[in-house]
Each structure stands twice: as structure tokens, then as C-alpha cells.
Design a protein around this motif. Sequence first.
Motif, PDB file in Angstrom:
ATOM      1  N   ILE A  99       0.858  -1.195   0.000  1.00 42.97           N
ATOM      2  CA  ILE A  99       0.000   0.000   0.000  1.00 42.97           C
ATOM      3  C   ILE A  99       0.892   1.243   0.000  1.00 42.97           C
ATOM      4  O   ILE A  99       0.650   2.207  -0.730  1.00 42.97           O
ATOM      5  CB  ILE A  99      -0.971  -0.014   1.196  1.00 42.97           C
ATOM      6  N   GLY A 100       1.961   1.185   0.800  1.00 42.11           N
ATOM      7  CA  GLY A 100       2.929   2.284   0.814  1.00 42.11           C
ATOM      8  C   GLY A 100       3.578   2.495  -0.543  1.00 42.11           C
ATOM      9  O   GLY A 100       3.742   3.637  -1.005  1.00 42.11           O
ATOM     10  N   VAL A 101       3.944   1.411  -1.210  1.00 46.81           N
ATOM     11  CA  VAL A 101       4.532   1.504  -2.549  1.00 46.81           C
ATOM     12  C   VAL A 101       3.547   2.176  -3.504  1.00 46.81           C
ATOM     13  O   VAL A 101       3.926   3.033  -4.307  1.00 46.81           O
ATOM     14  CB  VAL A 101       4.937   0.102  -3.076  1.00 46.81           C
ATOM     15  N   THR A 102       2.282   1.792  -3.402  1.00 47.09           N
ATOM     16  CA  THR A 102       1.260   2.372  -4.279  1.00 47.09           C
ATOM     17  C   THR A 102       1.149   3.879  -4.056  1.00 47.09           C
ATOM     18  O   THR A 102       1.097   4.652  -5.022  1.00 47.09           O
ATOM     19  CB  THR A 102      -0.106   1.683  -4.046  1.00 47.09           C
ATOM     20  N   TYR A 103       1.137   4.295  -2.797  1.00 45.17           N
ATOM     21  CA  TYR A 103       1.085   5.731  -2.515  1.00 45.17           C
ATOM     22  C   TYR A 103       2.360   6.435  -2.959  1.00 45.17           C
ATOM     23  O   TYR A 103       2.320   7.549  -3.496  1.00 45.17           O
ATOM     24  CB  TYR A 103       0.827   5.990  -1.033  1.00 45.17           C
ATOM     25  N   SER A 107       3.201   9.707  -5.639  1.00 44.96           N
ATOM     26  CA  SER A 107       3.823  10.862  -4.972  1.00 44.96           C
ATOM     27  C   SER A 107       3.020  11.324  -3.756  1.00 44.96           C
ATOM     28  O   SER A 107       3.088  12.483  -3.361  1.00 44.96           O
ATOM     29  CB  SER A 107       4.018  12.036  -5.945  1.00 44.96           C
ATOM     30  N   LYS A 108       2.280  10.417  -3.144  1.00 45.30           N
ATOM     31  CA  LYS A 108       1.558  10.709  -1.898  1.00 45.30           C
ATOM     32  C   LYS A 108       2.455  10.252  -0.745  1.00 45.30           C
ATOM     33  O   LYS A 108       2.235   9.212  -0.123  1.00 45.30           O
ATOM     34  CB  LYS A 108       0.208   9.997  -1.884  1.00 45.30           C
ATOM     35  N   TYR A 109       3.507  11.041  -0.520  1.00 46.02           N
ATOM     36  CA  TYR A 109       4.594  10.626   0.351  1.00 46.02           C
ATOM     37  C   TYR A 109       4.201  10.464   1.813  1.00 46.02           C
ATOM     38  O   TYR A 109       4.692   9.561   2.487  1.00 46.02           O
ATOM     39  CB  TYR A 109       5.769  11.588   0.215  1.00 46.02           C
ATOM     40  N   ASP A 110       3.312  11.308   2.309  1.00 47.05           N
ATOM     41  CA  ASP A 110       2.893  11.170   3.714  1.00 47.05           C
ATOM     42  C   ASP A 110       2.170   9.848   3.946  1.00 47.05           C
ATOM     43  O   ASP A 110       2.422   9.160   4.936  1.00 47.05           O
ATOM     44  CB  ASP A 110       2.003  12.345   4.143  1.00 47.05           C
ATOM     45  N   LYS A 111       1.285   9.489   3.012  1.00 44.42           N
ATOM     46  CA  LYS A 111       0.575   8.210   3.137  1.00 44.42           C
ATOM     47  C   LYS A 111       1.529   7.034   2.954  1.00 44.42           C
ATOM     48  O   LYS A 111       1.384   6.006   3.613  1.00 44.42           O
ATOM     49  CB  LYS A 111      -0.579   8.134   2.140  1.00 44.42           C
ATOM     50  N   ALA A 112       2.498   7.189   2.058  1.00 43.65           N
ATOM     51  CA  ALA A 112       3.496   6.130   1.862  1.00 43.65           C
ATOM     52  C   ALA A 112       4.274   5.918   3.159  1.00 43.65           C
ATOM     53  O   ALA A 112       4.429   4.772   3.611  1.00 43.65           O
ATOM     54  CB  ALA A 112       4.436   6.491   0.720  1.00 43.65           C
ATOM     55  N   LEU A 113       4.750   6.998   3.763  1.00 44.33           N
ATOM     56  CA  LEU A 113       5.510   6.885   5.007  1.00 44.33           C
ATOM     57  C   LEU A 113       4.681   6.282   6.130  1.00 44.33           C
ATOM     58  O   LEU A 113       5.181   5.481   6.921  1.00 44.33           O
ATOM     59  CB  LEU A 113       6.034   8.258   5.448  1.00 44.33           C
ATOM     60  N   GLU A 114       3.423   6.646   6.207  1.00 47.83           N
ATOM     61  CA  GLU A 114       2.536   6.098   7.234  1.00 47.83           C
ATOM     62  C   GLU A 114       2.459   4.569   7.113  1.00 47.83           C
ATOM     63  O   GLU A 114       2.567   3.844   8.104  1.00 47.83           O
ATOM     64  CB  GLU A 114       1.147   6.727   7.073  1.00 47.83           C
TER      65      GLU A 114
END
Length: 163
Positions: A99-103, A107-114
Amino acid sequence: MFKKLLLLFFVIQFIISVLSAQNKILDTSSVASAKVDSLLTLLQKDKADTTKIIHLNKLCREYATMGNYVAALQNGNSALQLAKQLNFQKGIATAYNYIGVTYYMQSKYDKALENYTSSLKIRNELGDKQGIAASHQNMGLVYYYQGNYDKALENYTSSLKIW
């Protein structure tokens, strides 16, 4: 200047490791589509168990690679929900990662990091060294693209200590 060169080295190392670790991530669309078709066929036969979670996670990865982020997130979230129901920790960690990879790819970096952080927490609890290293690499890449070079370097260094 030295930090930026070191970070560039880490980014290149990360890209090389991802390409080799994911074994043919640069598939042509027809090959990726064939993988999706195979996984969908397997998924129809799966019971609600760890095998289904593994297939849903793989679908998330394949759809993200193809750029179909809606389908990627649908499958990733389905894998996450089922893995939580079954208390399959490795499946939960993998779902958060994909899911993080998808975000990240959007370029949805905050969601990726979460999501990477959630995956890392579980991987630490499991003692999954390879997964921990991969989580730190993923987080390092996000921080790099956000311009947070200190955090990027910290995560790349953590990853390298494990590898």
C-alpha cells in the motif's frame, strides 16, 4: 556536498537492489497482465486464509507496477483486512508495504511513510531482517524525494547495517 553524493549512492544502490529483488519489475504490460490474470484465477479458488492474503498482496504489487492504483489499493486493503482478521502478521506487514509503494508511486509521500512505518513496526516485532531493511530503504527513498536528506541518510544507513 558529501551528504548529497552519499545519498545519491544510496538511491542508486536502492534502485539496483529493488530491480534485482523484485525479479523483472520492468515487465512488459502483457507479462504483467498475464500475472494479474493468473493471480485472479488463483484468488477465485482461494479460501479466506493466508494463501488468499499472499495473492491479494501480489495483486496489489502488480497493479501498482502497471499504474492501476485504484485496483492496487483495493487489493492491498483487502489483504490488510483479511490478514488482520486472521492475525497473520507477516501478511499485515506486506500489505502495509505494498500500500505504501502504491502511494509512493502516486507521490503521496505522507501516506506512503505512514504505511511503511506500520510495516516496519510489525517487521521489527517479527524480527524480519530483510523486511526491516526493505522498509528502511523505502522510507529513505521517500525522505530523499521530500528533500529531507538527514532522514533519508538515517534510513539508508539503517538498511545497510542489516544487509
